[in-house]
Design an enzyme around this catalytic site. Structure first.
Site, mmCIF file in Angstrom:
data_model
loop_
_atom_site.group_PDB
_atom_site.id
_atom_site.type_symbol
_atom_site.label_atom_id
_atom_site.label_comp_id
_atom_site.label_asym_id
_atom_site.label_seq_id
_atom_site.Cartn_x
_atom_site.Cartn_y
_atom_site.Cartn_z
ATOM 1 N N GLY A 1 -3.381 4.373 -2.371
ATOM 2 C CA GLY A 1 -3.469 3.054 -2.979
ATOM 3 C C GLY A 1 -3.688 3.146 -4.474
ATOM 4 N N HIS B 1 0.827 -1.209 0.000
ATOM 5 C CA HIS B 1 0.000 0.000 0.000
ATOM 6 C C HIS B 1 0.857 1.253 0.000
ATOM 7 C CE1 HIS B 1 0.474 1.682 4.154
ATOM 8 N NE2 HIS B 1 0.978 0.482 4.370
ATOM 9 N N CYS B 2 0.198 2.369 -0.330
ATOM 10 C CA CYS B 2 0.814 3.694 -0.159
ATOM 11 C C CYS B 2 -0.205 4.544 0.592
ATOM 12 C CB CYS B 2 1.235 4.295 -1.503
ATOM 13 S SG CYS B 2 -0.053 4.370 -2.758
ATOM 14 N N ALA B 3 -0.485 5.744 0.147
ATOM 15 C CA ALA B 3 -1.458 6.589 0.840
ATOM 16 C C ALA B 3 -2.856 6.403 0.250
ATOM 17 C CB ALA B 3 -1.033 8.052 0.770
ATOM 18 N N THR C 1 1.204 2.308 -5.444
ATOM 19 C CA THR C 1 0.577 0.989 -5.386
ATOM 20 C C THR C 1 0.147 0.544 -6.773
ATOM 21 O OG1 THR C 1 -0.183 1.328 -3.117
ATOM 22 C CG2 THR C 1 -1.379 -0.294 -4.429
#
Length: 248
Positions: free
Chosen positions: A146, A142-144, A150
């Site tokens: 997504g 994940h990232c922030a 991502t």
């Protein structure tokens, strides 16, 4: 109502995460589909409820890969970092603070940004090595939002599995629909580039076409970024199964 974590969910039924999705169920060139309960993509996971944590445990999550930068992980740490049922890793898939991009006054074309992410080879090999050697069970990255970092990793993994370009792009496009909390960001923050909100086909297509034009295949790209052939094969096997890979 408690959701059955043994089922195959396209978008996971979570209380606190808008954009957590499966990479299972996609048609591949190997005559099979990508495996369920193996790879998950997600947006921010810093506000997980206990019900969500319990669901991830029951779903079989064993490895967490956080693609955010140090500034993001310090401000909004992933709640699963403290859970015993999974192991957390942080591989920042970016070279500068995301805040510098999100609030830049310069016009941003996400396709160009994605190409820069592809050519940031500092962590690509580390990410694929971790996926290859991860404990049996689901891997969630994940990232922030997504959507962007991502999305690039999801593109690489699905491409490696032999998923068609059309399905890879449609998987990316769903993010905007899921991220309902971002739909009014342009009204809340006047300086946020509109491109950061959407997940338009042409954004990821620019990165996909760049990869094919410059490296021909995702495997050649990964080799160029320091991922060895054995690791590539192991990751591919995790996504589609050993029998499918060996049969081709």
């Amino acid at each position: 109502m408690v959701k059955n974590a043994k089922l195959n969910w396209v978008r996971l039924p979570l209380e606190s995460v808008e954009n957590c999705r499966e990479l299972g169920g996609y048609n591949t060139q190997y005559g099979e589909q990508t495996k369920w309960h193996e790879l998950l993509r997600s947006s921010d996971m810093s506000k997980l409820t206990q019900n969500d944590i319990d669901f991830f445990r029951a779903y079989g999550v064993k490895t967490v890969i956080d693609l955010r930068g140090e500034d993001e992980t310090q401000e909004s740490p992933n709640v699963l970092i403290n859970e015993e049922f999974c192991t957390y890793y942080n591989f920042p898939l970016i070279t500068e603070q995301v805040s510098n991009i999100a609030f830049s006054t310069e016009k941003v074309f996400m396709g160009d940004f994605y190409v820069k992410l592809l050519e940031n080879n500092k962590v690509i090999s580390q990410i694929f090595d971790r996926i290859a050697h991860a404990e049996d069970g689901a891997i969630i990255f994940h990232c922030a939002a997504g959507k962007d970092r991502t999305g690039i990793l999801a593109m690489l993994l699905l491409s490696l599995a032999g998923v068609e370009k059309k399905d890879i792009l449609s998987n990316y496009e769903v993010s905007y629909t899921n991220l309902e909390s971002m739909h009014n960001l342009d009204k809340l923050y006047k300086d946020v580039p509109m491109e950061l909100i959407y997940s338009k086909r042409e954004y990821l297509e620019k990165a996909y076409d760049y990869l094919i034009t410059n490296y021909e295949t995702v495997e050649q790209y990964l080799l160029a970024k320091g991922v060895d052939q054995e690791t590539i094969t192991v990751v591919k096997t995790r996504i589609v199964g050993k029998d499918s890979v060996m049969a081709v």
